[in-house]
Design a protein around this motif. Structure first.
Motif, PDB file in Angstrom:
ATOM      1  N   UNK A 176       0.824  -1.210   0.000  1.00 13.81           N
ATOM      2  CA  UNK A 176       0.000   0.000   0.000  1.00 13.81           C
ATOM      3  C   UNK A 176       0.856   1.257   0.000  1.00 13.81           C
ATOM      4  N   UNK A 177       2.014   1.195   0.686  1.00 11.34           N
ATOM      5  CA  UNK A 177       2.868   2.377   0.831  1.00 11.34           C
ATOM      6  C   UNK A 177       4.140   2.281  -0.006  1.00 11.34           C
ATOM      7  N   UNK A 178       4.300   1.179  -0.704  1.00 11.99           N
ATOM      8  CA  UNK A 178       5.383   1.014  -1.674  1.00 11.99           C
ATOM      9  C   UNK A 178       6.776   1.104  -1.050  1.00 11.99           C
ATOM     10  N   UNK A 179       6.937   0.481   0.094  1.00 14.36           N
ATOM     11  CA  UNK A 179       8.262   0.359   0.695  1.00 14.36           C
ATOM     12  C   UNK A 179       8.268  -0.854   1.614  1.00 14.36           C
ATOM     13  N   UNK A 180       9.458  -1.252   2.017  1.00 10.92           N
ATOM     14  CA  UNK A 180       9.557  -2.388   2.915  1.00 10.92           C
ATOM     15  C   UNK A 180      10.896  -2.403   3.623  1.00 10.92           C
ATOM     16  N   UNK A 181      11.187  -3.515   4.300  1.00 10.62           N
ATOM     17  CA  UNK A 181      12.457  -3.687   5.003  1.00 10.62           C
ATOM     18  C   UNK A 181      13.079  -5.019   4.612  1.00 10.62           C
ATOM     19  N   UNK A 182      14.384  -4.967   4.375  1.00 12.54           N
ATOM     20  CA  UNK A 182      15.139  -6.168   4.028  1.00 12.54           C
ATOM     21  C   UNK A 182      16.157  -6.455   5.124  1.00 12.54           C
ATOM     22  N   UNK A 183      16.179  -7.698   5.582  1.00 15.05           N
ATOM     23  CA  UNK A 183      17.129  -8.139   6.600  1.00 15.05           C
ATOM     24  C   UNK A 183      18.051  -9.180   5.974  1.00 15.05           C
ATOM     25  N   UNK A 184      19.354  -8.911   6.010  1.00 11.85           N
ATOM     26  CA  UNK A 184      20.327  -9.806   5.353  1.00 11.85           C
ATOM     27  C   UNK A 184      20.979 -10.780   6.325  1.00 11.85           C
ATOM     28  N   UNK A 185      20.454 -10.839   7.535  1.00 12.46           N
ATOM     29  CA  UNK A 185      21.046 -11.698   8.563  1.00 12.46           C
ATOM     30  C   UNK A 185      21.873 -10.928   9.561  1.00 12.46           C
ATOM     31  N   UNK A 186      22.132  -9.640   9.241  1.00 15.88           N
ATOM     32  CA  UNK A 186      22.927  -8.798  10.138  1.00 15.88           C
ATOM     33  C   UNK A 186      22.242  -7.453  10.405  1.00 15.88           C
ATOM     34  N   UNK A 187      21.837  -6.793   9.334  1.00 16.31           N
ATOM     35  CA  UNK A 187      21.244  -5.466   9.482  1.00 16.31           C
ATOM     36  C   UNK A 187      19.939  -5.369   8.698  1.00 16.31           C
ATOM     37  N   UNK A 188      19.093  -4.416   9.114  1.00 14.50           N
ATOM     38  CA  UNK A 188      17.831  -4.148   8.439  1.00 14.50           C
ATOM     39  C   UNK A 188      17.953  -2.839   7.669  1.00 14.50           C
ATOM     40  N   UNK A 189      17.537  -2.849   6.408  1.00 12.57           N
ATOM     41  CA  UNK A 189      17.557  -1.621   5.617  1.00 12.57           C
ATOM     42  C   UNK A 189      16.190  -1.410   4.980  1.00 12.57           C
ATOM     43  N   UNK A 190      15.833  -0.153   4.814  1.00 14.15           N
ATOM     44  CA  UNK A 190      14.568   0.209   4.169  1.00 14.15           C
ATOM     45  C   UNK A 190      14.757   0.103   2.658  1.00 14.15           C
ATOM     46  N   UNK A 191      13.787  -0.512   1.974  1.00 16.00           N
ATOM     47  CA  UNK A 191      13.920  -0.717   0.536  1.00 16.00           C
ATOM     48  C   UNK A 191      12.649  -0.270  -0.188  1.00 16.00           C
ATOM     49  N   UNK A 192      12.835   0.131  -1.445  1.00 15.46           N
ATOM     50  CA  UNK A 192      11.735   0.405  -2.357  1.00 15.46           C
ATOM     51  C   UNK A 192      12.094  -0.211  -3.708  1.00 15.46           C
ATOM     52  N   UNK A 193      11.097  -0.433  -4.520  1.00 18.12           N
ATOM     53  CA  UNK A 193      11.320  -0.978  -5.859  1.00 18.12           C
ATOM     54  C   UNK A 193      10.973   0.084  -6.890  1.00 18.12           C
ATOM     55  N   UNK A 194      11.940   0.415  -7.739  1.00 14.61           N
ATOM     56  CA  UNK A 194      11.698   1.431  -8.759  1.00 14.61           C
ATOM     57  C   UNK A 194      10.615   0.989  -9.730  1.00 14.61           C
ATOM     58  N   UNK A 195      10.602  -0.295 -10.051  1.00 14.94           N
ATOM     59  CA  UNK A 195       9.603  -0.827 -10.981  1.00 14.94           C
ATOM     60  C   UNK A 195       8.919  -2.016 -10.319  1.00 14.94           C
TER      61      UNK A 195
END
Length: 259
Positions: A176-195
């Motif tokens: 709905x808000x077109x963003x999310x969070x990705x966790x790589x096993x160590x840190x969390x980062x905010x992500x968006x998809x251009x397409x």
């Protein structure tokens, strides 16, 4: 009739509070950009968001509000309810005008009550998200969950999932808000998809494309749906209770409801 217009950000609202005291005005209306002006309104004051002014107001609030009160303000803002703007603005102005501690506990004040109720709705939503989020596993080992909550609760639930699933990579994405969070096993980062059209999953129902979905996860999803149907005793079904416990708006992203 004084009207303030702001950019519908929390910093913008806090800047509006700063301007109100600096200009020695108490606007009758605080409107977000794009909202219709009331009839017979004077030329509106357009608030220019200023992070330094907002920070001064926030630090000033800390002198009079408890940690719970500050938390109530920041959480209620995540509701994204336009109806919150005015009571939240009024409440913050009252804090500085009255200069008494504990205003956030005064449930008899209509503005405080509205902010408190908004906060409760957000906290209830974030609890539901913790209960109803369903992950799918991709072939590369990454787990994906797509959500679309009524309120912007992702910032409130990420710590929970980082703590609970700290040994595996995952993405939680708010369609709905077109963003999310990705966790790589160590840190969390905010992500968006251009397409978003090119991502390997369907944002309308959260389903991962078959060519990237793990074979084990395909089997697990089938087993989970079978189990869910098996435990539903027809004679004891209570649709009203089920809807209360599991509102329909969550169903489209839930494996057991999305066969």
């Amino acid at each position: 009739m004084n009207v303030y217009i702001f950019d519908n950000t929390l910093d913008g609202l806090l800047t509006a509070v700063f301007d109100s005291f600096f200009l020695k005005q108490q606007p009758e209306y605080l409107l977000a950009e794009g909202e219709q002006l009331p009839m017979f309104a004077d030329e509106p004051h357009r608030v220019v968001t200023d992070s330094e002014k907002a920070e001064r107001v926030w630090k000033g609030l800390e002198k009079y509000l408890s940690k719970e009160g500050m938390h109530m303000i920041s959480v209620s803002w995540l509701s994204e309810e336009r109806t919150l703007n005015q009571p939240l603005f009024n409440m913050i102005c009252k804090v500085f005008r009255l200069k008494v501690k504990g205003l956030e506990r005064n449930a008899s004040d209509p503005d405080v009550l509205e902010v408190r109720n908004s906060c409760r709705r957000v906290l209830h939503e974030q609890l539901r998200m913790k209960q109803f989020i369903r992950f799918q596993k991709a072939k590369d080992g990454t787990y994906l969950a797509v959500v679309s909550p009524d309120h912007n609760v992702l910032p409130l639930i990420i710590d929970h999932f980082q703590d609970r699933f700290n040994d595996q990579p995952w993405i939680i994405y708010d369609a709905k808000r077109h963003y999310g969070y990705y966790y790589d096993g160590k840190t969390v980062i905010r992500v968006t998809f251009e397409d978003e059209a090119s991502v390997p999953f369907d944002l309308s129902n959260g389903k991962m494309d078959a060519d990237v979905l793990s074979e084990n996860d395909k089997l697990f999803q089938d087993l989970w749906r079978t189990y869910f149907k098996a435990i539903c005793i027809k004679e004891r079904m209570n649709p009203k209770k089920q809807l209360s416990d599991m509102p329909r708006r969550y169903w489209k992203y839930m494996t057991e409801k999305n066969g």
